[in-house]
Design a protein around this motif. Sequence first.
Motif, PDB file in Angstrom:
ATOM      1  N   PHE A  65     111.334  76.903 -38.198  1.00  0.00           N
ATOM      2  CA  PHE A  65     112.097  75.093 -38.921  1.00  0.00           C
ATOM      3  C   PHE A  65     111.957  75.649 -40.608  1.00  0.00           C
ATOM      4  CE2 PHE A  65     109.363  74.909 -35.254  1.00  0.00           C
ATOM      5  CZ  PHE A  65     109.659  73.658 -34.868  1.00  0.00           C
ATOM      6  N   VAL A  66     112.899  75.506 -41.430  1.00  0.00           N
ATOM      7  CA  VAL A  66     112.685  75.435 -42.523  1.00  0.00           C
ATOM      8  C   VAL A  66     113.019  73.969 -43.283  1.00  0.00           C
ATOM      9  CG1 VAL A  66     114.835  75.612 -44.422  1.00  0.00           C
ATOM     10  CG2 VAL A  66     115.592  77.079 -42.106  1.00  0.00           C
ATOM     11  N   ALA A  67     112.347  73.743 -43.281  1.00  0.00           N
ATOM     12  CA  ALA A  67     111.712  71.837 -43.885  1.00  0.00           C
ATOM     13  C   ALA A  67     111.804  72.127 -46.034  1.00  0.00           C
ATOM     14  CB  ALA A  67     110.084  71.979 -43.706  1.00  0.00           C
ATOM     15  N   VAL A  68     113.119  70.961 -46.004  1.00  0.00           N
ATOM     16  CA  VAL A  68     113.794  70.809 -47.430  1.00  0.00           C
ATOM     17  C   VAL A  68     113.129  69.778 -47.683  1.00  0.00           C
ATOM     18  CG1 VAL A  68     114.575  72.019 -49.432  1.00  0.00           C
ATOM     19  CG2 VAL A  68     115.092  73.198 -46.915  1.00  0.00           C
ATOM     20  N   LEU A  81     106.921  81.258 -47.261  1.00  0.00           N
ATOM     21  CA  LEU A  81     107.360  81.525 -45.784  1.00  0.00           C
ATOM     22  C   LEU A  81     105.452  81.872 -44.519  1.00  0.00           C
ATOM     23  CD1 LEU A  81     109.253  82.379 -43.351  1.00  0.00           C
ATOM     24  CD2 LEU A  81     108.697  84.405 -43.810  1.00  0.00           C
ATOM     25  N   VAL A  82     105.437  81.209 -43.762  1.00  0.00           N
ATOM     26  CA  VAL A  82     104.153  80.723 -43.096  1.00  0.00           C
ATOM     27  C   VAL A  82     104.923  81.417 -41.038  1.00  0.00           C
ATOM     28  CG1 VAL A  82     102.848  79.701 -42.286  1.00  0.00           C
ATOM     29  CG2 VAL A  82     103.056  79.523 -44.666  1.00  0.00           C
ATOM     30  N   TYR A  88     108.170  80.819 -36.816  1.00  0.00           N
ATOM     31  CA  TYR A  88     108.102  80.927 -38.782  1.00  0.00           C
ATOM     32  C   TYR A  88     108.674  78.675 -39.468  1.00  0.00           C
ATOM     33  CZ  TYR A  88     109.018  85.802 -37.703  1.00  0.00           C
ATOM     34  OH  TYR A  88     108.471  86.962 -37.568  1.00  0.00           O
ATOM     35  N   PHE A  89     108.154  79.187 -40.787  1.00  0.00           N
ATOM     36  CA  PHE A  89     107.851  78.071 -41.009  1.00  0.00           C
ATOM     37  C   PHE A  89     108.682  78.450 -43.415  1.00  0.00           C
ATOM     38  CE2 PHE A  89     105.515  77.198 -38.128  1.00  0.00           C
ATOM     39  CZ  PHE A  89     106.017  76.060 -37.257  1.00  0.00           C
ATOM     40  N   LEU A  90     109.652  77.941 -43.252  1.00  0.00           N
ATOM     41  CA  LEU A  90     109.954  77.719 -44.547  1.00  0.00           C
ATOM     42  C   LEU A  90     109.934  77.052 -45.594  1.00  0.00           C
ATOM     43  CD1 LEU A  90     112.829  79.938 -44.157  1.00  0.00           C
ATOM     44  CD2 LEU A  90     111.409  80.559 -45.728  1.00  0.00           C
ATOM     45  N   ALA A  91     109.493  76.664 -46.647  1.00  0.00           N
ATOM     46  CA  ALA A  91     109.335  75.376 -47.415  1.00  0.00           C
ATOM     47  C   ALA A  91     108.534  75.618 -48.579  1.00  0.00           C
ATOM     48  CB  ALA A  91     107.704  74.625 -46.604  1.00  0.00           C
ATOM     49  N   PRO A  92     108.645  74.485 -49.330  1.00  0.00           N
ATOM     50  CA  PRO A  92     108.514  74.668 -50.735  1.00  0.00           C
ATOM     51  C   PRO A  92     106.487  74.771 -51.079  1.00  0.00           C
ATOM     52  CG  PRO A  92     109.163  72.823 -50.379  1.00  0.00           C
ATOM     53  CD  PRO A  92     109.548  73.309 -49.326  1.00  0.00           C
TER      54      PRO A  92
END
Lengths: 261, 261, 261
Positions: A65-68, A81-82, A88-92
């Motif tokens: 998941f790319v959450a921006v 990155l979690v 996987y989750f990428l987020a600020p």
Amino acid sequence: MRPIALLTDFGLSDPYVGQMKGVLTIKAPGAPLIDLTHEVEPFQVGQASFFLAASVAHFPADTIFVAVVDPGVGTQRRIVLVQCNDNYFLAPDNGLLGFVMHGTTAFAWDVSTHARGASSTFHGRDVFAPLAAKLATGESPSTLGEPINPTDLLHVEASTPTELSEDQAGCMVQAHVLHIDRFGNVVLSLLPGELFERIAPAEAAFQGAPRMVRAYGDLEHGELGLLSGSQGFMELAVNQGSAAEMLELSLGDIFALGMPD
Amino acid sequence: MRPIALLTDFGLSDPYVGQMKGVLTIKAPGAPLIDLTHEVEPFQVGQASFFLAASVAHFPADTIFVAVVDPGVGTQRRIVLVQCNDNYFLAPDNGLLGFVMHGTTAFAWDVSTHARGASSTFHGRDVFAPLAAKLATGESPSTLGEPINPTDLLHVEASTPTELSEDQAGCMVQAHVLHIDRFGNVVLSLLPGELFERIAPAEAAFQGAPRMVRAYGDLEHGELGLLSGSQGFMELAVNQGSAAEMLELSLGDIFALGMPD
Amino acid sequence: MRPIALLTDFGLSDPYVGQMKGVLTIKAPGAPLIDLTHEVEPFQVGQASFFLAASVAHFPADTIFVAVVDPGVGTQRRIVLVQCNDNYFLAPDNGLLGFVMHGTTAFAWDVSTHARGASSTFHGRDVFAPLAAKLATGESPSTLGEPINPTDLLHVEASTPTELSEDQAGCMVQAHVLHIDRFGNVVLSLLPGELFERIAPAEAAFQGAPRMVRAYGDLEHGELGLLSGSQGFMELAVNQGSAAEMLELSLGDIFALGMPD
């Protein structure tokens, strides 16, 4: 190739999402790209956090998941990155992952170094997409950043479900408006389980509260009701009408609900 | 199979884009389909031209771009195929490709004959999509039309970057508003390179101009700034606010910017 | 793997469509997913019915169409599977498939039992997507439900084309507004074939009717015209303007058109 799900507040009227997908197609050709939604209200981190938490269970177990939603893009805020289970989750690091990590065992990495030398205004395309592509093509999280304590990530107020507490005399609960959908349904930060448990024995009607129903169509035309919604939370709804308009509720508002004695 | 990127002013509320993708799925099954955006303002060829130019570098080198903003659909306007490097572009000959061809070596073909016998109102589906499918499945441009001189293609006024000229006494530059994005950021037809070169030695503040910053978050809440945007051009921005609203700017407007003496 | 085309009134601002695609990616990985549109006006079954009928011919012959405009979700309304030629259609039994089945040989199954135990508010994700995945991965319709008589399916008034009748003294025809598109073009429930046949020999102008043209660009700027539209029906259009605004027409309105004597 792992699927990549995209969640942003970029909208679809600009070429931003298209450019992210272009980069993903260059760097992870063949990875399935799924739009969760790009219509998060601009900068509404709490709403995005809810969307993510409500959606994870409906995606393949190995989705990235790319959450921006990222008002701080280009400043010193971290990029994280979690990993929860095999997702996987990428987020600020601004609270966006609060909801989805709630009550889970998670691992986290600080991957901010990947922003060095990148543009300062569009990390979705220039930092997040390349990172997602690395994960999709099999790179290990530990090669991408420094491990950090997942509990150190920022949280936003509305990023956890409202807990029912006894010190409110058992008669009132206050919940956040997590989201108002296209149909005017109002998603509250109330978990059905807790609520139903509390009112289970009596199945009494809430005092002054909307009628509890199972489906939108169980309501009369224009009638307000409360139901266990598809996004995992309690929802206020009006059959073929807008509960948000009827109750004049907006994103982030507090809604007070009477509870049985 | 080459990726196909779609850019139109069709919006997403009609079944038009879906039907284009249906045809592409029939004729080029398996080709990756990427939406650049379909929310170009209706008939705004200049805006589409900018979107295309700003996006090409973020797509695979062999992408086929199908760009349909086409007020003249069904009339005698030409349909052209342009090759720059290994990218292909299909568009009506109305200036849409002006920006992306600017300063490149391009080859062009007139492929208008493919419109014979087609519908007169929806060439996106009935002419452009089948042509894109032919390219995606390996047909050579030279089998699809007659070579033409790329410099003969139509240009629109706003389809090239503003050039900084000395005859303005070095104190003022006028730029077009190329695009206003979802966040209210205003993209100007100014290339950062030229601008920064001009003001480089002193790094002096522009006279009467917005503060120059690197990232949106470098601005105070509500402050107006000027930055080198992610789309390759200078942008006016307000941190978590709308520069377009603050300055009352619309697509196509001229914005005058003071330059250092 | 069969392509799956999605048609809903869910919009794109909620995570609903994304969640449907997540489920489809879990259960039918690799099946091409094509958005027809998700911007059907909420609960406008007739509009969705038209979109579907207008689009089928432009999709691969073995496409599975999932059409969810479903005000009765969670109530006793049936869920049906229809086969026309080699296409499959999944929809609530509320008239949505009226247009597309018009004049065809169809087979139908009641697949409502798949809703048992599912959520009561989001059958698109929890019932329709899993059913589509079963079809995409090769399950036979007859294993999914009970055969029913296709003529027993519900119909909505606007779900069949207007028939030209003689008892209107040959001078007037009344058509429904099936759709108003992004450009303000008004799609009428009139088949060009019938109309053109009626007026063919003389090619006389309609009395008091808009000028008949072939392409939008054949009209003067701002002029109203009538043409054979790309969606298979007659369309009212204004060149680079909105016919709907000029004529003050809305979805479902009746438009009366003078016919030659």
